[in-house]
Design a protein around this motif. Structure first.
Motif, PDB file in Angstrom:
ATOM      1  N   ARG A  97      32.227  38.258  59.540  1.00 45.82           N
ATOM      2  CA  ARG A  97      33.841  36.981  59.088  1.00 45.82           C
ATOM      3  C   ARG A  97      34.181  37.460  57.675  1.00 45.82           C
TER       4      ARG A  97
ATOM      5  N   THR B  51      36.170  46.285  65.945  1.00 44.57           N
ATOM      6  CA  THR B  51      36.444  45.793  64.322  1.00 44.57           C
ATOM      7  C   THR B  51      35.859  44.798  64.771  1.00 44.57           C
ATOM      8  N   TRP B  52      37.055  44.203  65.436  1.00 47.38           N
ATOM      9  CA  TRP B  52      37.189  42.510  65.467  1.00 47.38           C
ATOM     10  C   TRP B  52      35.988  41.688  65.688  1.00 47.38           C
TER      11      TRP B  52
ATOM     12  N   ALA C 129      32.660  43.201  62.878  1.00 49.68           N
ATOM     13  CA  ALA C 129      32.583  43.546  61.583  1.00 49.68           C
ATOM     14  C   ALA C 129      32.498  42.033  61.235  1.00 49.68           C
TER      15      ALA C 129
ATOM     16  N   THR D 174      40.858  44.990  60.296  1.00 48.23           N
ATOM     17  CA  THR D 174      41.499  45.348  62.184  1.00 48.23           C
ATOM     18  C   THR D 174      42.452  45.553  62.167  1.00 48.23           C
TER      19      THR D 174
ATOM     20  N   ARG E 197      37.199  42.355  57.838  1.00 51.76           N
ATOM     21  CA  ARG E 197      37.252  42.100  59.443  1.00 51.76           C
ATOM     22  C   ARG E 197      38.938  41.931  59.560  1.00 51.76           C
TER      23      ARG E 197
ATOM     24  N   ALA F  94      29.807  48.510  61.359  1.00 49.59           N
ATOM     25  CA  ALA F  94      31.402  48.227  61.444  1.00 49.59           C
ATOM     26  C   ALA F  94      32.530  48.861  60.633  1.00 49.59           C
TER      27      ALA F  94
END
Length: 511
Positions: free
Chosen positions: A510, A504-505, A508, A341, A337, A275
């Motif tokens: 949390r 990416t959301w 990645a 994002t 994240r 990510a």
């Protein structure tokens, strides 16, 4: 890391020495980051002085970025093996010497070659600036050092355009190369005193992996840059893209089979590293392309001077500063994240605003929608600043601590590969649209002027100046075609950034 006889290990640094190290390393970082953006502001002058067409102008920028990107991984390994101080000093010498020599290039081919050599030096400088900082700073202040480094890496491009604009007010385009080259050479004594000589001579340089990477990047970038001029179906274009794709597959296969790979591609199974690499590469895909296309537009279409064009872009630094200031606290509270994002989405929104502001030709000397332009740059800059620190941290945490220079090199590779492809892809979109839009105007001008006119807006405006009254219509058509090309490139960039934000959301971690 194994400590070997005669290998210097980092010592505790005093606060004053840490500050001096931060200043020197960030100065070196700013020079190599601004190596492209500073010259980009002078591209119209370069085109007029050396007779470069739009494709050659793209290569003048991408030759530096290409060697920079291709050699970052072996440079990171060499820094860990041969010593960071040695590599940083060597890189500054090559970067500075090639920069000064390029100021006196007699034609585009010489300039492209010297720019490629300067990229070799930049590749040696870049990974050490981050790895030396991370090792020198205690863990409690390491986030601060990385945030400053990230901010400088972003603001350096903006600062480079301002310095270049000021120089062009009084001197010729080569003065930019001389100023940056001399500044690089002037840093060498401070580097020799402040940077620790940390090395591990047991590391493998993996020259075959480096060769595969160079061929892959060269083939892919050459194909993308040349496609608008030769055509996507041209045998040369197809061959270049095919060689690049095969070499990329060869690189992956070699790294998987190597007992001592330069970059173990299995590490990209780590969601954070994957990510972070995506995040950083797409940020620089968009930002470096913007710093190449926008100055040309502001000068060729809007008739601004180089300094005025640089000042018009200055607002992006305000956005970067605001985003960078928010990033460390956001990273601590919600992880990478959300800011990653959100930063990409803000960059996409900035491109949409810029497409609305720059996608048309206004009267020379006038800048329609200045507030829309400022808003687009501010939003884009804020998104960049918000996302760059999370992306960097994800990459650094995805590789072992004893491979800090390699981790730094991976971070830098994603930046530079993204930048190379961004310049190539979005410039190709611009060139394709420009040629389609200018085609109707070619029938009304002499046949020997049609080739230069279709090659780029700078050449077209030069042709128009020699055509008297007939040239006014051609100049208007060239400005409108170039503006349409910039608009196409920005819309394409916005779509790519939005897609990267969604990826990416989901990719990645949390926290």
């Amino acid at each position: 890391m194994t400590v070997h006889p005669g290998v210097a290990t980092p010592s505790l640094q005093t606060p004053g020495r840490l500050r001096a190290l931060l200043v020197v390393l960030c100065a070196a970082l700013a020079l190599v980051v601004a190596g492209n953006s500073a010259l980009a502001i002078a591209l119209p002058d370069v085109a007029r002085a050396l007779g470069a067409d739009q494709g050659e102008l793209t290569w003048i920028i991408d030759a530096y970025a290409l060697t920079f990107a291709a050699l970052l991984l072996p440079a990171g390994i060499a820094a860990d093996r041969a010593g960071r101080r040695n590599l940083l000093i060597g890189g500054l010498l090559v970067f500075g010497g090639a920069g000064i020599a390029s100021a006196f290039a007699p034609d585009p081919a010489w300039l492209i070659g010297l720019r490629a050599l300067a990229g070799v030096g930049a590749a040696a400088v870049f990974p050490v600036t981050l790895s030396a900082l991370v090792d020198a700073y205690p863990e409690s202040r390491r986030g601060f050092a990385v945030a400053v480094w990230s901010g400088v890496s972003a603001a350096g491009a903006v600062a480079g355009t301002i310095v270049a604009g000021l120089l062009l007010e009084a001197f010729w385009w080569g003065s930019i190369q001389i100023a940056f080259g001399v500044a690089a050479l002037a840093l060498v004594p401070a580097v020799a005193v402040l940077v620790a000589q940390r090395r591990d001579p047991t590391l493998s340089l993996d020259p075959l992996g480096a060769a595969w990477a160079v061929v892959a990047l060269a083939g892919l970038v050459y194909g993308v840059i040349e496609a608008p001029q030769r055509g996507w179906g041209d045998p040369t274009t197809i061959a270049a893209l095919g060689v690049g794709a095969l070499a990329l597959a060869g690189f992956v296969r070699h790294e998987l089979r190597s007992a001592a790979p330069a970059l173990d591609v299995r590490l990209f199974r780590n969601r954070g590293l994957a990510a972070g690499s995506l995040l950083v590469s797409l940020q620089f895909f968009a930002s470096l392309a913007l710093f190449v296309l926008a100055p040309q537009y502001l000068q060729l279409v809007r008739g601004l001077s180089p300094l005025e064009a640089a000042l018009a872009l200055l607002v992006i630094g305000l956005g970067v500063g605001a985003g960078t200031a928010l990033a460390p606290s956001a990273l601590r509270r919600v992880g990478a994240r959300i800011p990653g994002t959100g930063g990409l989405l803000a960059m996409a929104a900035g491109f949409v605003l810029l497409a609305a502001a720059l996608g048309r030709a206004d009267a020379p000397g006038q800048l329609a929608s200045p507030w829309l332009l400022a808003a687009g740059l501010l939003v884009f800059g804020a998104g960049f600043g918000l996302a760059v620190t999370p992306g960097t941290v994800l990459i650094l945490e995805g590789l072992p601590a004893e491979r800090r220079s390699v981790a730094s090199a991976v971070n830098d590779i994603t930046r530079e590969v993204g930048g190379v492809l961004g310049i190539a892809v979005l410039s190709s979109a611009l060139i394709s649209t420009y040629r389609a839009e200018i085609a109707p105007a070619l029938g009304s001008i002499p046949a020997d002027a049609a080739g230069p006119t279709s090659a780029g807006a700078a050449a077209a405006l030069g042709v128009a100046a020699d055509l008297g009254d007939q040239g006014a219509a051609l100049a208007d058509a060239a400005r409108a075609a170039f503006a349409a090309g910039v608009g196409t490139a920005l819309w394409l960039g916005a779509a790519i950034l939005a897609a990267a934000a969604i990826t990416t959301w989901f990719l990645a971690p949390r926290r």
